[in-house]
Design a protein around this motif. Structure first.
Motif, PDB file in Angstrom:
ATOM      1  N   THR A  22       0.805  -1.225   0.000  1.00  0.00           N
ATOM      2  CA  THR A  22       0.000   0.000   0.000  1.00  0.00           C
ATOM      3  C   THR A  22       0.833   1.267   0.000  1.00  0.00           C
ATOM      4  OG1 THR A  22      -0.127   0.261   2.420  1.00  0.00           O
ATOM      5  CG2 THR A  22      -1.714  -1.252   1.393  1.00  0.00           C
ATOM      6  N   LEU A  23       2.142   1.173   0.213  1.00  0.00           N
ATOM      7  CA  LEU A  23       2.946   2.345   0.506  1.00  0.00           C
ATOM      8  C   LEU A  23       3.337   3.140  -0.743  1.00  0.00           C
ATOM      9  CD1 LEU A  23       5.322   0.835   3.219  1.00  0.00           C
ATOM     10  CD2 LEU A  23       3.247   2.182   3.574  1.00  0.00           C
ATOM     11  N   ALA A  24       3.513   4.453  -0.564  1.00  0.00           N
ATOM     12  CA  ALA A  24       3.906   5.351  -1.643  1.00  0.00           C
ATOM     13  C   ALA A  24       5.375   5.127  -2.027  1.00  0.00           C
ATOM     14  CB  ALA A  24       3.696   6.800  -1.210  1.00  0.00           C
ATOM     15  N   PHE A  25       5.742   5.709  -3.170  1.00  0.00           N
ATOM     16  CA  PHE A  25       7.108   5.611  -3.695  1.00  0.00           C
ATOM     17  C   PHE A  25       7.510   4.134  -3.799  1.00  0.00           C
ATOM     18  CE2 PHE A  25       6.761   9.628  -1.259  1.00  0.00           C
ATOM     19  CZ  PHE A  25       6.965  10.539  -2.302  1.00  0.00           C
ATOM     20  N   ASP A  26       8.739   3.821  -3.403  1.00  0.00           N
ATOM     21  CA  ASP A  26       9.182   2.425  -3.353  1.00  0.00           C
ATOM     22  C   ASP A  26       9.284   1.943  -1.909  1.00  0.00           C
ATOM     23  OD1 ASP A  26      11.279   4.029  -2.626  1.00  0.00           O
ATOM     24  OD2 ASP A  26      12.792   3.043  -3.882  1.00  0.00           O
ATOM     25  N   HIS A  27       8.420   2.500  -1.051  1.00  0.00           N
ATOM     26  CA  HIS A  27       8.517   2.195   0.371  1.00  0.00           C
ATOM     27  C   HIS A  27       8.113   0.767   0.705  1.00  0.00           C
ATOM     28  CE1 HIS A  27       8.496   6.710   1.732  1.00  0.00           C
ATOM     29  NE2 HIS A  27       9.473   6.402   0.896  1.00  0.00           N
ATOM     30  N   ASP A  28       7.347   0.105  -0.167  1.00  0.00           N
ATOM     31  CA  ASP A  28       7.072  -1.317   0.062  1.00  0.00           C
ATOM     32  C   ASP A  28       8.373  -2.118   0.060  1.00  0.00           C
ATOM     33  OD1 ASP A  28       4.225  -1.376   0.338  1.00  0.00           O
ATOM     34  OD2 ASP A  28       4.035  -1.096  -1.815  1.00  0.00           O
ATOM     35  N   ARG A  29       9.233  -1.810  -0.884  1.00  0.00           N
ATOM     36  CA  ARG A  29      10.521  -2.509  -0.960  1.00  0.00           C
ATOM     37  C   ARG A  29      11.386  -2.172   0.244  1.00  0.00           C
ATOM     38  NH1 ARG A  29      15.511  -1.290  -5.137  1.00  0.00           N
ATOM     39  NH2 ARG A  29      16.964  -2.786  -4.212  1.00  0.00           N
TER      40      ARG A  29
END
Length: 240
Positions: free
Chosen positions: A127-134
């Motif tokens: 669900t996170l913005a940018f590449d914050h899931d990674r």
């Protein structure tokens, strides 16, 4: 711009702050108040200022966006993220930091964050913005790996804890069951992992449990490796 021309970029910091809360692995997250990704959840972070050290920037952004005092946390550098297109505002390279905290404070949104809260990693994943899931996934895996080879698990515990408290940290972070007897034997058989305080916790039912504090050791030898036992309910915490 040709391939040989110098690239001008901006430097940012992002933070993966993890805790064990309500029997789950949780991360500190904000809701973005500005574009891009306004209204989307994200990790705390922001741009480096002129004359500012990276760690100082991480502490400042954490305080500004969540009200959490980063000076009280052990922040370690996680990795650097610089893929083209990771930020629609231009070429941005982010240095990510990881922190593990016991008994976390309630965050307070500020700066360009409209909300700040602790949320289960399993709910944040995807669900996170940018590449914050990674970045979050990398932070969780770093924490899981560090638990195998270092005494870092005690960073999730209060000043005094039981072996059961410590085992719960391993189970929640790893997302799998840990054999109670083997775990106790390994912890108590590792010099410097924990130290007995002499106190006991009196449960409502059952025998008193001995209390321990973090010992002086930093590395585990031998390591406590992740088993292949079935995971907990909802186990992998969504970020492996």
């Amino acid at each position: 711009m040709t391939d040989r021309e110098h690239l001008y970029l901006r430097i940012a910091v992002d933070l993966v702050v993890l805790t064990v809360r309500d029997g789950e692995l949780q991360a500190l997250a904000i809701t973005r108040g500005n574009e891009p990704f306004r209204g989307r959840p994200a990790l705390p972070g922001g741009f480096l200022r002129a004359g500012e050290d990276l760690l100082d920037a991480a502490v400042r952004e954490l305080r500004e966006e969540t009200g959490v005092d980063g000076d009280r946390l052990h922040l370690e550098q996680l990795s650097v993220y610089g893929a083209p297109g990771r930020d629609p505002r231009g070429r941005v390279v982010s240095v990510a930091f990881l922190a593990l905290v016991p008994n976390p404070p309630s965050p307070t949104a500020g700066s360009d964050a409209s909300t700040a809260s602790w949320a289960p990693v399993a709910e944040l994943a995807g669900t996170l913005a940018f590449d914050h899931d990674r970045i979050l996934a990398d932070g969780v895996e770093r924490a899981r790996s560090r638990l195998e080879f270092t005494t870092l698990a005690t960073a999730f515990c209060p000043a005094e804890f039981t072996i059961g408290d410590l085992r719960e940290v391993y189970e929640v972070v790893w997302g799998r069951r840990v054999d109670q007897r083997n775990f106790s034997r390994k912890v108590l058989g590792t010099p410097g992992f924990v130290e007995a305080t002499g106190g006991k916790r009196m449960p409502e039912v059952g025998r008193p449990a001995a209390l321990y504090r973090s010992g002086p050791a930093a590395a585990l030898n031998p390591p406590i490796l992740r088993s292949v036992e079935p995971g907990l309910s909802g186990a992998d915490q969504g970020a492996a």
